[in-house]
Design a protein around this motif. Structure first.
Motif, short mmCIF file in Angstrom:
data_model
loop_
_atom_site.label_atom_id
_atom_site.label_comp_id
_atom_site.label_asym_id
_atom_site.label_seq_id
_atom_site.Cartn_x
_atom_site.Cartn_y
_atom_site.Cartn_z
N GLU A 89 0.67 -1.23 -0.04
CA GLU A 89 -0.27 -0.35 0.07
C GLU A 89 1.29 1.41 -0.12
N ARG A 142 0.76 4.57 -2.68
CA ARG A 142 0.50 5.46 -2.20
C ARG A 142 1.81 6.25 -3.13
N ASN A 171 1.76 8.87 -5.53
CA ASN A 171 2.04 10.66 -4.99
C ASN A 171 3.26 11.05 -6.58
#
Lengths: 198, 266
Positions: free
Chosen positions: A3, A7, A11
């Motif tokens: 995860e 993420r 970004n």
């Protein structure tokens, strides 16, 4: 799937994206190959698919598996390529054949193997003639061996619809291949007429 | 073509996949890095702009919410206080009026009772003294009569003795009378002081009950500054009253803020 890695990739971290997509690039290659049947086209479509995944990764919300989501993008890239090809010229598999379809088997092989290879080529050409939705369902379930449930979730349709499309695709392929067999039966390929390998 | 035949061909196709080009990974990674480099400033600007506008909006909303809370709360507080203070003075006046009316009567009754008691005590003390005085007089009269009846010869001796006896009896009577006087004085001294009229309120009820203190002057009549001062005074009262509730809200809000900052640091 990590995860945190996802993420970071969402970004805008390219290194994190590289780590995330490395296990999936083989899948992208396979899908592009099955769609296009052409090495160069598969490479171009694969590159385009990875770039599209990078651009749209922020939109991935986890509704389905990341693999299914990436498959979808790769399939769309390939379909765009096919549509473009159809627009540019009438559907003709001659250029694709000349570029070589299946250099995987480099052994001389027997005549049976040659016939089988020819069958596969015809099947690829027939698959290219299928409607987009049937082709997509057939490739993902029959060639990539993705479960019906997962395909349904990634396409946003029901499992029954996926099965229905696959059945219709198979029926259509049988028709096409039967017609082609009637026109030019298999086994007509001679050894010295084998297509040059790229 | 049969289904089995087709499935066999499809299986063969699934296995027959050429190997991925060696530079496949490097090519798309380079493309991704180049695009990331090109998009980085634009993405940062957009993100920063979004963050700034969001922060600004949050601040504006916070200020507006605080303003509504203060002004609205103060106005509600004022109206509630006015309605309460209007009810309290009426009740207070009634109670004080009743008290003021009852106290003089009570004082008068007390004074009467005290007077009666003192009179009863006086009578109780005076009665035996009066009786003794009367007896003493009667004894003197009897003695004088006896002296007259006995004659003069004997009178001188008898008179002397009678006088002496009379004198003694008179003295005794006088002593008794004086004792009675002393007793009377003692009784008078022992009488409880008549209840002084208590510092009762005047018959007229107290003036203007001290109702709600610091009642804000009517803003209509006061000047603008006075009205503002009264408003801020009420605001202070409202904040004091609301302080416990604000603390109850502030504790979880502070905890959430601390947790959020810790997460951000991680």
């Amino acid at each position: 799937m990590d995860e945190l890695l996802l993420r970071r990739a969402q970004n805008g971290d390219p290194d994190a994206f590289g780590q995330l997509m490395e296990p999936l690039e083989q899948l992208v290659w396979r899908v592009c190959w099955h769609y296009t049947g052409n090495r160069e086209a598969a490479e171009d479509c694969g590159q385009e698919a990875m770039i599209r995944v990078w651009r749209n990764l922020a939109d991935y919300r986890g509704e389905c598996a990341l693999e299914s989501w990436v498959y979808r993008i790769a399939a769309n890239c390939c379909m765009d390529w096919l549509r473009k090809k159809k627009r540019d010229k009438s559907v003709s598999m001659e250029p694709m054949r000349e570029q070589g379809f299946d250099p995987a088997d480099t052994s001389p092989g027997t005549e049976e193997q040659a016939v089988a290879k020819d069958e596969r080529q015809r099947l690829r050409e027939a698959i290219a003639q299928l409607p987009d939705d049937q082709r997509e369902a057939l490739i993902l379930t029959q060639l990539e061996k993705i479960p019906y449930e997962e395909v349904a979730r990634s396409l946003g349709i029901s499992e029954g619809t996926v099965k229905s499309r696959v059945n219709r695709a198979k029926a259509r392929l049988k028709e096409i291949l039967s017609e082609e067999r009637e026109l030019s039966p298999p086994g007509n390929v001679k050894k010295d007429e084998r297509r040059p390998r790229s | 073509m049969k289904d089995e035949e087709l499935n066999v061909i499809l299986e063969q196709m699934a296995e027959e996949v050429p190997p991925m080009p060696a530079d496949f990974h490097a090519r798309w990674m380079n493309a991704v890095r180049a695009e990331a480099k090109d998009n980085a400033p634009a993405a940062e600007d957009t993100t920063q702009r979004k963050a700034v506008s969001l922060v600004r909006l949050t601040r504006i909303l916070s200020v507006a919410a605080a303003f509504v809370f203060l002004v609205g709360g103060t106005l509600l507080w004022r109206s509630t206080k006015q309605s309460l203070s209007a009810a309290v003075p009426a009740e207070k006046q009634e109670a004080e009026a009743m008290t003021a009316a009852e106290e003089p009567a009570v004082a008068a009754a007390g004074m009467e009772a005290a007077e009666e008691e003192s009179a009863a005590l006086y009578t109780a003390v005076q009665a035996p003294v009066a009786e003794e005085a009367a007896e003493a007089e009667a004894a003197e009269e009897d003695l004088s009569l006896l002296m007259k009846a006995a004659g003069t010869a004997v009178n001188s001796f008898a008179a002397a003795s009678g006088q002496a006896a009379g004198a003694v009896m008179a003295e005794e009577a006088e002593e008794e009378a004086s004792e009675a006087d002393y007793a009377m004085e003692a009784v008078f001294d022992a009488e409880p002081a008549a209840p002084e009229p208590t510092a009762a309120p005047t018959a007229v009820p107290t003036a203007a009950p001290t109702a709600a203190p610091t009642e804000a002057p009517e803003p209509e009549n006061a000047g603008f500054l006075q009205a503002a001062g009264a408003f801020f005074t009420d605001m202070g009262d409202f904040l004091l009253a609301a302080l416990p509730y604000l603390l109850v809200l502030a504790v979880p809000a502070a905890a959430a803020l601390v947790i959020r900052r810790k997460k951000a640091r991680k």
